[in-house]
Design a protein around this motif. Structure first.
Motif, PDB file in Angstrom:
ATOM      1  N   ALA A  41      -3.675  -6.344 -22.220  1.00 28.64           N
ATOM      2  CA  ALA A  41      -2.760  -6.172 -21.205  1.00 28.64           C
ATOM      3  C   ALA A  41      -2.415  -4.792 -20.917  1.00 28.64           C
ATOM      4  O   ALA A  41      -2.145  -4.641 -19.828  1.00 28.64           O
ATOM      5  N   GLU A  42      -3.012  -3.649 -21.224  1.00 33.69           N
ATOM      6  CA  GLU A  42      -3.124  -2.402 -20.658  1.00 33.69           C
ATOM      7  C   GLU A  42      -3.958  -2.325 -19.475  1.00 33.69           C
ATOM      8  O   GLU A  42      -3.070  -1.226 -18.516  1.00 33.69           O
ATOM      9  N   GLN A  43      -4.484  -3.072 -19.422  1.00 37.56           N
ATOM     10  CA  GLN A  43      -5.834  -2.821 -18.536  1.00 37.56           C
ATOM     11  C   GLN A  43      -5.416  -3.807 -17.387  1.00 37.56           C
ATOM     12  O   GLN A  43      -5.347  -3.800 -15.979  1.00 37.56           O
ATOM     13  N   ARG A  44      -5.046  -5.116 -17.293  1.00 36.95           N
ATOM     14  CA  ARG A  44      -4.134  -6.403 -16.517  1.00 36.95           C
ATOM     15  C   ARG A  44      -3.205  -5.218 -16.062  1.00 36.95           C
ATOM     16  O   ARG A  44      -3.130  -5.322 -14.915  1.00 36.95           O
ATOM     17  N   ALA A  45      -2.390  -4.278 -16.450  1.00 33.65           N
ATOM     18  CA  ALA A  45      -1.733  -4.106 -15.960  1.00 33.65           C
ATOM     19  C   ALA A  45      -1.753  -2.188 -15.096  1.00 33.65           C
ATOM     20  O   ALA A  45      -1.127  -2.848 -13.316  1.00 33.65           O
ATOM     21  N   LYS A  46      -2.610  -2.237 -15.538  1.00 28.91           N
ATOM     22  CA  LYS A  46      -3.657  -1.492 -14.031  1.00 28.91           C
ATOM     23  C   LYS A  46      -4.017  -2.621 -13.338  1.00 28.91           C
ATOM     24  O   LYS A  46      -3.967  -2.022 -12.109  1.00 28.91           O
ATOM     25  N   ASP A  47      -4.687  -3.200 -13.296  1.00 28.44           N
ATOM     26  CA  ASP A  47      -5.237  -4.187 -12.284  1.00 28.44           C
ATOM     27  C   ASP A  47      -3.897  -4.756 -11.115  1.00 28.44           C
ATOM     28  O   ASP A  47      -4.360  -4.878 -10.060  1.00 28.44           O
TER      29      ASP A  47
ATOM     30  N   ALA B 114       6.923  -0.287 -10.974  1.00 30.80           N
ATOM     31  CA  ALA B 114       7.042  -1.624 -12.034  1.00 30.80           C
ATOM     32  C   ALA B 114       6.253  -0.364 -13.043  1.00 30.80           C
ATOM     33  O   ALA B 114       5.543   0.230 -12.849  1.00 30.80           O
ATOM     34  N   ASN B 115       7.362  -0.952 -14.179  1.00 26.55           N
ATOM     35  CA  ASN B 115       6.386  -0.559 -15.547  1.00 26.55           C
ATOM     36  C   ASN B 115       6.737  -1.325 -16.355  1.00 26.55           C
ATOM     37  O   ASN B 115       7.296  -2.852 -15.712  1.00 26.55           O
ATOM     38  N   TRP B 116       6.242  -1.518 -17.495  1.00 23.55           N
ATOM     39  CA  TRP B 116       5.967  -3.011 -18.227  1.00 23.55           C
ATOM     40  C   TRP B 116       5.725  -1.965 -19.486  1.00 23.55           C
ATOM     41  O   TRP B 116       4.699  -1.330 -19.833  1.00 23.55           O
ATOM     42  N   ILE B 117       6.864  -3.200 -20.243  1.00 23.77           N
ATOM     43  CA  ILE B 117       6.522  -2.726 -21.699  1.00 23.77           C
ATOM     44  C   ILE B 117       6.127  -3.405 -22.475  1.00 23.77           C
ATOM     45  O   ILE B 117       6.745  -5.350 -22.283  1.00 23.77           O
ATOM     46  N   PHE B 118       5.511  -3.239 -23.331  1.00 23.33           N
ATOM     47  CA  PHE B 118       4.781  -4.673 -23.935  1.00 23.33           C
ATOM     48  C   PHE B 118       5.063  -3.999 -25.604  1.00 23.33           C
ATOM     49  O   PHE B 118       4.737  -3.446 -26.352  1.00 23.33           O
ATOM     50  N   THR B 119       6.368  -4.896 -26.320  1.00 24.07           N
ATOM     51  CA  THR B 119       6.647  -5.085 -26.974  1.00 24.07           C
ATOM     52  C   THR B 119       5.790  -5.546 -28.686  1.00 24.07           C
ATOM     53  O   THR B 119       5.145  -6.687 -28.518  1.00 24.07           O
ATOM     54  N   LEU B 120       5.329  -5.209 -29.323  1.00 22.95           N
ATOM     55  CA  LEU B 120       3.581  -5.193 -29.986  1.00 22.95           C
ATOM     56  C   LEU B 120       4.668  -6.412 -31.455  1.00 22.95           C
ATOM     57  O   LEU B 120       5.929  -5.773 -32.235  1.00 22.95           O
ATOM     58  N   PHE B 121       3.569  -7.310 -31.420  1.00 20.24           N
ATOM     59  CA  PHE B 121       4.770  -8.555 -32.989  1.00 20.24           C
ATOM     60  C   PHE B 121       3.115  -8.715 -33.748  1.00 20.24           C
ATOM     61  O   PHE B 121       1.731  -8.490 -32.235  1.00 20.24           O
TER      62      PHE B 121
END
Length: 145
Positions: free
Chosen positions: A135-141, A118-125
């Motif tokens: 969010a970066e830490q959650r992606a690692k977790d 799985a990959n996570w795309i987090f579009t910044l707003f």
């Protein structure tokens, strides 16, 4: 239709190690009623295909994402699912309408637990910029790639 996918995948001019991106330009790819059958057709005719699915992860069930994770796992490191998650619990719904962060995380956990990459795309707003590090830490977790 699955018949069209079948004909395309049988085309002898198509490379055996074809890259296929399933991206919804005006919709959600996994919303297709035969989505898992389509992946089976692709891999039946092109077992070395690299499939990349883009989803917001808010549709379908844990069972669906478990099955998808199992299919993706069997294809090796070139196939993956990219989840578009644009915020955490309190901001995800602002851009990703009709989904809940909790449902998305359940589906992601099921997909990864089944062996899917799985990959996570987090579009910044403006409304989620402050959440990027968390969010970066959650992606690692969650064991995102």
């Amino acid at each position: 239709s699955t018949d069209i996918i079948e004909r395309v995948m049988q085309n002898p001019r198509l490379n055996d190690d074809v890259w296929i991106d399933m991206v919804g330009l005006v919709g959600e790819p996994v919303a297709h009623k035969d989505f898992l059958a389509i992946t089976d057709i692709i891999y039946k005719h092109r077992p070395n295909a690299n499939l990349n699915v883009h989803t917001n992860g808010g549709l379908r069930s844990v069972e669906f994402f478990t099955a998808l994770g199992d299919k993706i796992k069997r294809q090796g490191p070139g196939s993956s699912v990219t989840f578009s998650i644009d915020g955490l619990e309190d901001t995800h719904h602002i851009h990703r309408r009709s989904t809940t962060y909790e449902m998305v995380v359940r589906n992601i956990r099921a997909f990864i637990a089944a062996g899917g990459q799985a990959n996570w795309i987090f579009t910044l707003f403006d409304h989620n910029l402050h959440q990027y590090n968390e969010a970066e830490q959650r992606a690692k977790d969650l064991d995102f790639t």
